[in-house]
Each structure stands twice: as C-alpha cells, then as structure tokens.
Design a protein around this motif. Structure first.
Motif, PDB file in Angstrom:
ATOM      1  N   ARG A   1     -11.902  -5.742  -4.237  1.00  0.00           N
ATOM      2  CA  ARG A   1     -12.000  -5.310  -5.644  1.00  0.00           C
ATOM      3  C   ARG A   1     -13.153  -4.340  -5.847  1.00  0.00           C
ATOM      4  NH1 ARG A   1      -8.329  -5.267  -9.547  1.00  0.00           N
ATOM      5  NH2 ARG A   1      -6.725  -6.359  -8.432  1.00  0.00           N
ATOM      6  N   GLN A   2     -14.276  -4.629  -5.170  1.00  0.00           N
ATOM      7  CA  GLN A   2     -15.456  -3.753  -5.332  1.00  0.00           C
ATOM      8  C   GLN A   2     -15.136  -2.334  -4.875  1.00  0.00           C
ATOM      9  OE1 GLN A   2     -18.545  -5.738  -3.131  1.00  0.00           O
ATOM     10  NE2 GLN A   2     -19.531  -6.457  -4.998  1.00  0.00           N
ATOM     11  N   VAL A   3     -14.440  -2.227  -3.745  1.00  0.00           N
ATOM     12  CA  VAL A   3     -14.084  -0.899  -3.237  1.00  0.00           C
ATOM     13  C   VAL A   3     -13.176  -0.207  -4.256  1.00  0.00           C
ATOM     14  CG1 VAL A   3     -12.947   0.375  -1.375  1.00  0.00           C
ATOM     15  CG2 VAL A   3     -14.262  -1.673  -0.830  1.00  0.00           C
ATOM     16  N   PHE A   4     -12.209  -0.972  -4.771  1.00  0.00           N
ATOM     17  CA  PHE A   4     -11.261  -0.416  -5.737  1.00  0.00           C
ATOM     18  C   PHE A   4     -11.989   0.075  -6.997  1.00  0.00           C
ATOM     19  CE2 PHE A   4      -8.570  -1.294  -9.487  1.00  0.00           C
ATOM     20  CZ  PHE A   4      -7.596  -0.329  -9.282  1.00  0.00           C
ATOM     21  N   GLU A   5     -12.916  -0.768  -7.515  1.00  0.00           N
ATOM     22  CA  GLU A   5     -13.646  -0.393  -8.736  1.00  0.00           C
ATOM     23  C   GLU A   5     -14.484   0.866  -8.494  1.00  0.00           C
ATOM     24  OE1 GLU A   5     -12.907  -1.672 -11.417  1.00  0.00           O
ATOM     25  OE2 GLU A   5     -12.029  -3.590 -10.821  1.00  0.00           O
TER      26      GLU A   5
ATOM     27  N   ASP B   1      -7.982   6.316  -2.059  1.00  0.00           N
ATOM     28  CA  ASP B   1      -8.235   4.876  -2.149  1.00  0.00           C
ATOM     29  C   ASP B   1      -7.120   4.073  -1.465  1.00  0.00           C
ATOM     30  OD1 ASP B   1      -8.802   2.305  -2.769  1.00  0.00           O
ATOM     31  OD2 ASP B   1      -8.764   2.544  -4.939  1.00  0.00           O
ATOM     32  N   PHE B   2      -7.465   3.450  -0.327  1.00  0.00           N
ATOM     33  CA  PHE B   2      -6.500   2.647   0.425  1.00  0.00           C
ATOM     34  C   PHE B   2      -6.863   1.161   0.351  1.00  0.00           C
ATOM     35  CE2 PHE B   2      -6.304   6.859   2.318  1.00  0.00           C
ATOM     36  CZ  PHE B   2      -4.936   7.049   2.514  1.00  0.00           C
ATOM     37  N   SER B   3      -7.595   0.761  -0.708  1.00  0.00           N
ATOM     38  CA  SER B   3      -8.177  -0.581  -0.698  1.00  0.00           C
ATOM     39  C   SER B   3      -7.203  -1.706  -1.051  1.00  0.00           C
ATOM     40  CB  SER B   3      -9.374  -0.638  -1.649  1.00  0.00           C
ATOM     41  OG  SER B   3      -8.980  -0.346  -2.970  1.00  0.00           O
ATOM     42  N   LEU B   4      -6.325  -1.480  -2.024  1.00  0.00           N
ATOM     43  CA  LEU B   4      -5.582  -2.622  -2.575  1.00  0.00           C
ATOM     44  C   LEU B   4      -4.215  -2.851  -1.928  1.00  0.00           C
ATOM     45  CD1 LEU B   4      -5.948  -2.651  -6.457  1.00  0.00           C
ATOM     46  CD2 LEU B   4      -7.228  -3.910  -4.744  1.00  0.00           C
TER      47      LEU B   4
ATOM     48  N   LEU C   1     -11.653   5.532   0.870  1.00  0.00           N
ATOM     49  CA  LEU C   1     -12.016   4.134   0.633  1.00  0.00           C
ATOM     50  C   LEU C   1     -11.085   3.183   1.370  1.00  0.00           C
ATOM     51  CD1 LEU C   1     -12.730   4.517  -3.188  1.00  0.00           C
ATOM     52  CD2 LEU C   1     -14.310   4.788  -1.273  1.00  0.00           C
ATOM     53  N   VAL C   2     -11.690   2.363   2.226  1.00  0.00           N
ATOM     54  CA  VAL C   2     -10.935   1.423   3.063  1.00  0.00           C
ATOM     55  C   VAL C   2     -11.633   0.069   2.975  1.00  0.00           C
ATOM     56  CG1 VAL C   2     -10.399   3.342   4.631  1.00  0.00           C
ATOM     57  CG2 VAL C   2     -12.253   1.791   5.203  1.00  0.00           C
TER      58      VAL C   2
ATOM     59  N   TYR D   1      -1.045   1.024   2.616  1.00  0.00           N
ATOM     60  CA  TYR D   1      -0.302   2.282   2.415  1.00  0.00           C
ATOM     61  C   TYR D   1       0.721   2.166   1.281  1.00  0.00           C
ATOM     62  CZ  TYR D   1       2.899   0.236   5.947  1.00  0.00           C
ATOM     63  OH  TYR D   1       3.723  -0.589   6.665  1.00  0.00           O
ATOM     64  N   CYS D   2       0.483   1.227   0.385  1.00  0.00           N
ATOM     65  CA  CYS D   2       1.251   1.160  -0.860  1.00  0.00           C
ATOM     66  C   CYS D   2       0.568   2.115  -1.846  1.00  0.00           C
ATOM     67  CB  CYS D   2       1.291  -0.273  -1.380  1.00  0.00           C
ATOM     68  SG  CYS D   2      -0.267  -1.161  -1.201  1.00  0.00           S
TER      69      CYS D   2
END
Ligand code: PLP
Length: 396
Positions: free
Chosen positions: A17-21, A37-40, A355-356, A372-373
C-alpha cells in the motif's frame, strides 16, 4: 491498554500500500505518464458485462427486502447449490451445497479455516514465497507459523524441506496455486508427491495433516495450462476460494470454504469453519453479490489483456537480462534483483518512479514483485526505464 497483537498489526506498515500511495502522490505531482506503478494486485480487467447485467436484473425484478436481507450464515441456497454443481461438473468430484460455506472473500475463508484447525501446539506450514497475510492469520488463529522455502528454480514445493518441517504438531500446509507472488502453477507431479508425503506423515502421527488450498487465482492460467483440483489428488484438502480475481470483484468481498464429504472428520471441520467465521463476526456474505455470482457461476474470465501484458513484460525483461521464472498463472512476475540486491534495485527504480514490491514481505530476499494487472501502454513506457536501471546496476 489495548490488545498488543491487534495494535502491532494496525500500525505495521503495509509495504504494498505504501508503494501504491507514493505512486499516487508522484502521479499528482509529475503526471500519470511519469509513473510506472506495478505495486498492486487489483484486477485491471473489468468485471464481466453479464455480472453487471445480473445485478441490474436482480435489483429490478426481485424483492428489495430479500435482495438486501441477511442470508443464512453459510450462504443462501442459490449460491451454495451453484458452487456445488459447478465444482462437481468441472472436476468430477461429488460436492454438495452442504460442503460449501460462503465467505466475504478468500482472506476470511483462510482465517476461518486456520481457526477451525487450531489445537494445542498446532502448526501450519507456509511455502515461501507466500501471500503476506498468511503469517498474521496463522499467528492470530493461535497456530505456529512454519516457513518452508520453495524450490526456487521453478517455485514448486521443495519436498525434502517440507518433509523436514513436518512434525506431530503439523495441522496443515497452505498451498497457493497459481501463486502470488511467483505466478507458478503447482504441477500434478508436485501435488502427487506432496499428497504421498502428507498421507505417510498423517499415518505416522495418527491425525490428518490437511492441505489448505488457497485458490483465488484458480482460473487465471495461460497457454492452456490446467490447475489440478487438489481435492482429487489429496482428499484431506480444504479449499479457500474467491471471485475477487476471476470475476474482478475484489471490493465486493465474496468467496467460500469447501470441505468435501471425504475429508477426514468432514462434518466437524465444516462446523468448526462455521463457528470460526462467527468468532470473527461473520454474519453472511453480501446477499446481492451471492445472487449475482450465482447467475455467472460458469463464466470464465477473458484473460487476453493479462496474457498480452505477461508476454510483453516477461519477454521485455528477460531480453534486457533480468532473470525470472516464466509465470503460468495469476498476474505477477517475480523477478531476481540484479546482483541479488533488492534494496539497490528499488532505490534506483524508485528514483525514476518505477514502483515495485520488495520480496521480503513474501518471505524471500533478492527478488521484487511486479503486478502486470496494469495497462499495456504503461508496460511499454516502463521497459526502457527497466533497461536503464539494469544497465546502471550491472555496469562494469
Ligand atoms: N490469497 C492470495 C494468494 C491472494 O493474492 C489474495 C489477494 O490478493 C487473497 C488470498 C485474498 O483474496 P480476497 O480478496 O478474496 O480476500
């Protein structure tokens, strides 16, 4: 004073979540096209049209009192019958509606199953890399968390390591296939070896060692791969499923626990799951969603967009020089950090807004996870940035 375990969980950083935010903030500052952004693991394929149509039709034609009312705790007959018929038809194993307990997704299904299996000194084995919530769920349910590294070459189960971790306290082994974060699908050969081992150890210790099959990605497989139905290979399997990924419904919270009749002590396990759900405040899964999912029970996901992304990202990264096991399922790539140094990779990548997620919370070091969604266009923009980082880290 408050409950210390709860407080610790509530204040622990959710790294994904932190990476996403951070990505959202950077996108606001610099523009969407400057962030990769590849985080979620949030599905990017929309829920099928039939599902939205079913929701409209249910709201338009059925009594509002019933549509929004409570169902029984285990779920309404409609969805339990639909799940049982669907599993029986697809996998050839007789499943009855009474074997199915409808939950608010796979996460509560897993927690209920773990509470149901908790006894004095019980242990639950997780194979790394693993879905991050397994650890808190195992511990909160009172079980000891036991970690076994996977065979890192193919992300199959490392059978000797699993054997070494089993003892008289082992209650269950969690298997997650297709896997988050590796994208690996456990082969029938692997599952047969696990089944053989667990059958032998169950006999040795005089009690069943269950498999908890965590399967929210069961339908997300590519190149015609089949995901073996584990209860057909090992009867003492408790299936935890959700439609979060297969119908792109993660925010609607709907899934199930399935305990087939031939599971040892089936009735007692089922009732313990029901009681465990109640202990967690479960009343029933959302009624409208139960009806909508029942109407679309045979709908398989259209994976074209994920498959295009999978190939683009896998081929692009391996061509640059990154090392990664080709994923057969789910929507993640688990990539080795250049020189095995995830921190160095993440530092250089984040400086470019690439972001990974670090592999550490998944129980292994030296990797990073990519979801990769995302849009194909973002992958195309990101590949030159991956190249830049790789060349900088591997220069000289
Ligand atoms: N298990 C795995 C492996 C997952 O990746 C997830 C969610 O990403 C879950 C369980 C939880 O799924 P749900 O949203 O249905 O609770």
């Amino acid at each position: 004073m408050v409950n210390q375990t709860a407080h610790r969980l509530g204040t622990a950083p959710n790294e994904i979540r932190q990476v996403f935010e951070y990505g959202r903030q950077q996108a606001k500052l610099l523009g969407e096209d400057k962030v990769y952004d590849f985080s979620l693991g949030n599905p990017s394929i929309p829920a099928p049209h039939e599902l939205n149509q079913a929701i409209h039709s249910i709201i338009d034609t059925e009594s509002s009192i019933r549509v929004h009312g409570y169902t029984s705790g285990a779920g309404g007959d409609l969805l339990r019958e639909a799940v049982a018929a669907n599993l029986t038809r697809r996998f050839g194993k007789p499943i009855r509606p009474q074997n199915v307990f409808i939950t608010c997704g796979a996460a509560p299904a897993l927690l209920a199953a773990m509470i149901a299996l908790h006894t004095d000194e019980s242990e639950i084995i997780t194979i790394a890399p693993y879905f991050t919530e397994y650890k808190p769920f195992t511990e909160v349910s009172g079980n000891k968390f036991v970690l076994v590294p996977a065979d890192m070459e193919h992300f199959q189960v490392n059978i000797p390591a699993l054997e070494a971790a089993i003892n008289e306290h082992t209650q269950a082994v969690i298997l997650n296939s297709p896997n988050n974060p590796s994208g690996a699908v456990l082969t029938e050969e692997t599952l047969r070896k696990v089944a053989e081992l667990l059958t032998e150890k169950s006999a040795l210790y005089g009690h069943p060692i269950y498999i908890l099959a965590d399967e929210p990605y069961r339908e997300l497989v590519y190149d015609g791969r089949k995901v073996p139905f584990i209860p057909n290979i090992y009867k003492d399997t408790i299936v935890c499923y959700s439609w979060s990924k297969s119908l792109s419904l993660p925010g609607e919270r709907i899934g199930y626990v399935m305990v087939a009749d031939d599971v040892t002590d089936s009735q007692n396990v089922f009732f313990a799951v029901a009681g465990a759900a109640r202990m967690c405040g479960h009343v029933c899964a959302p009624s409208l969603m139960q009806r909508a999912v029942a109407a679309c029970i045979d709908r398989m996901p259209d994976l074209e967009a994920y498959d295009v992304n999978r190939k683009l990202l896998y081929n692009g990264l391996t061509e640059i020089g990154y090392k990664c096991v080709r994923p057969d399922g789910a929507f993640y790539l688990f990539v080795q950090a250049p020189n095995g140094d995830t921190r160095a990779f993440i530092e250089k990548a984040t400086a470019r807004n690439l972001l990974v997620v670090d592999s550490k919370p998944f129980g292994v070091e030296g990797y990073f996870r990519l979801g990769y969604c995302v849009s194909k266009e973002m992958i195309e923009r990101a590949l030159p940035v991956f190249r830049e980082v790789y060349e900088e880290l591997c220069a000289g």
